[in-house]
Design a protein around this motif. Structure first.
Motif, PDB file in Angstrom:
ATOM      1  N   ILE A   1       0.821  -1.211   0.000  1.00 34.21           N
ATOM      2  CA  ILE A   1       0.000   0.000   0.000  1.00 34.21           C
ATOM      3  C   ILE A   1       0.854   1.260   0.000  1.00 34.21           C
ATOM      4  N   GLY A   2       1.893   1.266   0.821  1.00 31.13           N
ATOM      5  CA  GLY A   2       2.703   2.477   0.996  1.00 31.13           C
ATOM      6  C   GLY A   2       3.327   2.997  -0.280  1.00 31.13           C
ATOM      7  N   VAL A   3       3.723   2.085  -1.189  1.00 30.15           N
ATOM      8  CA  VAL A   3       4.369   2.532  -2.420  1.00 30.15           C
ATOM      9  C   VAL A   3       3.434   3.357  -3.297  1.00 30.15           C
ATOM     10  N   ARG A   4       2.151   3.236  -3.072  1.00 28.32           N
ATOM     11  CA  ARG A   4       1.182   4.026  -3.841  1.00 28.32           C
ATOM     12  C   ARG A   4       1.008   5.424  -3.270  1.00 28.32           C
ATOM     13  N   HIS A   5       1.607   5.656  -2.101  1.00 26.45           N
ATOM     14  CA  HIS A   5       1.460   6.948  -1.435  1.00 26.45           C
ATOM     15  C   HIS A   5       2.840   7.453  -1.045  1.00 26.45           C
TER      16      HIS A   5
END
Length: 292
Positions: A211-215
């Motif tokens: 998830i974090g890589v998208r933000h």
């Protein structure tokens, strides 16, 4: 196959998910010999089989073995997939129409439904007093995250101890010529793209990689000491030279000469290579992007 057989016979798994892959041109989602012949007839599995998220639709979109949604639904049902995930795309109106006009036998729908209802009954999901709200959420305000704090502890001492045991037992040392454990070397060369990368220890389904890589800019949310940081703490008196050398898959070879020099001048060289975990093209290892 042995790990999956063990998960069923020894682990008691009651649900199985197919893979996206195909074997000799036959997608798993369409493989009756795999999902019914082996899984049920040979291994005796009597639970439910659920689709890897878009596996049923992929029979049309990706694998090209089904002409349309109805054909994909019938093919998957016949193979042995009881539930379509993550939402209904082919097992809804397309399947209903295909059953009505005789393209898909109604018996296949009945078979899947019987398996699903049997499992729900066994789990108590059809009991009159069953409540879909977990105990940890009972009485909380869904609009107030603070009302949930303290009810669930995902970072307990027991969980940490178990995680440590799993990590220690998962390490595989292929060979040791006496180099390990290191005997306080004075000069250490640390080389490689994962030597100073916090997420190198994470898998593709970890929160930062999933998830974090998208933000961009979102904190990792967990302490992830790098190999460089750990080495510095473990050998405070050593002269540690860090050289990235090259990336995991960026093709940049400009740092290799410097890496070679550092290795030649060191008493011991540690090289941190490997993959970058991610999903479907965001990594070199992980679901949808593993490379053999």
């Amino acid at each position: 196959l042995p790990p999956f057989e063990m998960a069923i016979h020894e682990g008691g798994a009651r649900s199985v998910m197919n893979a996206y892959t195909d074997t000799d041109g036959v997608p798993s989602a369409a493989d009756e010999s795999l999902l019914t012949g082996l899984l049920r007839d040979t291994w005796g599995f009597d639970g439910t089989v659920v689709a890897d998220y878009f596996a049923v639709a992929f029979l049309t979109l990706l694998h090209g073995v089904a002409a349309d949604w109805a054909d994909a639904a019938g093919t998957a049902l016949r193979a042995g997939i009881d539930v379509e995930l993550p939402n209904v795309k082919t097992y809804g109106a397309p399947l209903t129409e295909a059953v009505a006009d005789g393209r898909v036998p109604e018996e296949l729908v009945d078979r899947a439904l019987r398996r699903i209802l049997t499992q729900k009954i066994a789990l108590g999901l059809l009991d009159p007093d069953w409540d879909p709200v977990p105990a940890a959420l009972d009485g909380t305000d869904p609009d107030d995250p603070e009302s949930l704090r303290g009810r669930v502890d995902l970072d307990s001492a027991g969980n940490r101890a178990l995680a440590r045991t799993l990590a220690e037992e998962a390490v595989v040392l292929l060979s040791n010529d006496g180099t390990l454990p290191l005997d306080r070397p004075r000069r250490i060369a640390l080389i490689g793209p994962n030597a100073d990368e916090p997420t190198a220890v994470l898998g593709c389904y970890s929160f930062p990689q999933h998830i974090g890589v998208r933000h961009p800019g979102t904190p990792l949310g967990i302490g992830l000491p790098t190999l460089r940081e750990t080495l510095t703490a473990e050998f405070p008196d050593a002269d540690i030279t860090y050289v990235r050398g090259t990336g995991v898959d960026d093709g940049d070879l400009s740092g290799l000469d410097e890496a070679v020099r550092a290795a030649r001048e060191a008493d011991v060289t540690l090289v941190a290579l490997g993959d970058r975990a991610g999903l479907f093209g965001r990594g070199t290892s992980g679901e949808g992007c593993d490379a053999e």
